[in-house]
Every structure is written in C-alpha cells, then in structure tokens.
Design an enzyme around this catalytic site. Sequence first.
Site, PDB file in Angstrom:
ATOM      1  N   CYS A  38       0.835  -1.210   0.000  1.00 50.05           N
ATOM      2  CA  CYS A  38       0.000   0.000   0.000  1.00 50.05           C
ATOM      3  C   CYS A  38       0.868   1.257   0.000  1.00 50.05           C
ATOM      4  CB  CYS A  38      -0.895   0.020   1.248  1.00 50.05           C
ATOM      5  SG  CYS A  38      -2.227  -1.169   1.121  1.00 50.05           S
TER       6      CYS A  38
ATOM      7  N   CYS B 126      -3.571   0.169  -3.209  1.00 51.02           N
ATOM      8  CA  CYS B 126      -4.261   0.603  -1.993  1.00 51.02           C
ATOM      9  C   CYS B 126      -3.542   1.787  -1.351  1.00 51.02           C
ATOM     10  CB  CYS B 126      -4.396  -0.553  -1.004  1.00 51.02           C
ATOM     11  SG  CYS B 126      -2.884  -1.462  -0.739  1.00 51.02           S
TER      12      CYS B 126
END
Length: 270
Positions: free
Chosen positions: A105, A187
């Site tokens: 992420c 993400c």
Amino acid sequence: MAQVCCIVFGLGALILATVAVTTGILLWRQGHLQWHGKGTTANISEIILRRCESYTPRKGLQLKEKNCKEIWKAFKNSFISKDPCSITEEDYLPLMKLTNQTVPCHQTLFWSKMPTLARQLFQDQRKVFSLEDLLLGSITDGLTWCGSRGTSEMNYQSCPDRRKDCSNNPVSVFWKTASKKFAADACGEVLALLNGSIPEPFDRNSIFGSVEILNLNSKAVHLLQAWVIHDAGDSRDSCLSSSINDLKSIITERNIRFTCQKEYRPARLV
Ligand code: N1C
C-alpha cells in the site's frame, strides 16, 4: 579501350540490376505485409526467458515463486495459433496466475506518456513501484508479439496495429489485462506521473485514462496524487489545464481524493 568500356558498362548494368531487384523485393514485401504494426520481436523466447531468470524483485517487493519455463509456455499459449484480432483477457489468465505479485500500500506508481528514464529516476527517489517493476511487466516491456490462426509460428513480419487494424490484438489486450489487475490491487495513496510537456498530460484514451483509473478500488485507494513533470523554464501550470481537470472530476466522482503538483524535470534528464 573498347574492352575497358565494355567491362565498365557491364559492371554498371550489373549493379543497377541488383539494386532494382532488391528494391523490388522490399517493396513487394511491404505491400504484402498482413498488418500495419511491427512484427514479433526477434528472439522473443530467449529475451523473455533471460529477463525472467535474471529478475529479482526491487527492495520492498516480493515474489513467492517463479517458474520461467512455465511462464514462457503460458505467455506463448495466450496468443499462439489464435486470430490476432480476437484475443481476450481470459487468454492471459494462466500467465497472470503464474506471475501474481502485488505492490505494498502507498507505493503504486502509474504513469502516462512518460519517458522511461524520467520514470525510473522518480521511482528510485520515491521508492514506488510501477508495473514494469513486477515480473510480468519487466519480461514484456518494449516487446511486440503475435501469431496467426492455424499455425504455431509467431508472425515476425507484422502484427496488428491498434488503430489501423484491430484493438483486440495480443499486445494491447495484454497491457489492458495487466494494467487492470495492477490498478485493482492498489491501496492507500497512489501516485501518477504525467507529462507536462505535451498539450494533454491526461489522455482519456490512454491505458492510464481508460483502464487504470477506472479500475482503482475506491474502498482501498483514498488519494491519487498527480505529478505533472515539466521542462525547466516552462511557466505553464498544467495542474490548471482542462485535461487535468477532467482527471480530477473522474477521480473525485469515484470518491477518491485528488491532488496535483507541478514538478520540473531533473536537470540531468533534460
Ligand atoms: O497508455 P498509457 O501510456 O497511459 O499506459 C501507461 C499505464 C502505466 O501506468 C502502466 O501501469 O499503463 C501501464 N502500462 C505499462 O506498464 C506499460 N509498459 C509498456 C501500459 N503500457 C505499457 N507499455 C507500452 O507503452 C505498451 O505498448 C502501451 O501501449 C504503451 C502505452 O504507453 P503510454 O501511452 O505512454
């Protein structure tokens, strides 16, 4: 004297004839090429196998397992013996499974219309990863490939061009499929590197504009930061341009926050 003349004349005629025949063959081949795009890259199997064997993930990336022979087989089976205008995303699924890899992420980098060198420098500085840092993107980057229905040979002469021949060709469908997954897996905060030296830094028809931003998971991605790279001395503010405004609307409509900043291209890349 007459003999010398004859020899010179004869040699001249021979050279002319050779040039005419060679040009004729070249023109004939060009006229008979099946498609408008470049043909399969020469030695593609060696290139892919070599890239695959020598691939080690950049620091921060992981790869569970790698079977290069299987990867090559899956790659080839995606398009070989098939009509090169009817390739589907499903054709690439076995290859995608064998090369499955995700970016942590906050470290995904998208780009559009950006020269490789500028991208790489930015990536190294920011410790972010683009699709070419993953095994799948690194083995295929810059290559062309296609086959033909009814033969297990590659077509080294020509491959379909997206605009002039058909969009469902092996290379276009590949980047579409790979980019879709790359974006869907992202993400946190994501970065997009855009080219401020061209009139439209954001192009809705590019892979970034037509595939990646539409496949971001808005539950997982909360911010897209656009970096528009300019040449030194360029005083335009692309962040205010209508093209970036389009991008902003698409992103915010998807409930993802959007920011834009202008950056100058590092001097050593100018
Ligand atoms: O159409 P684009 O750029 O906007 O595609 C870039 C976008 C990136 O964020 C990547 O994740 O899509 C992904 N991607 C690649 O990683 C890639 N490597 C090489 C898309 N295309 C890629 N290529 C080749 O460049 C491929 O042949 C494709 O058609 C071009 C697109 O480049 P672009 O228009 O500058």
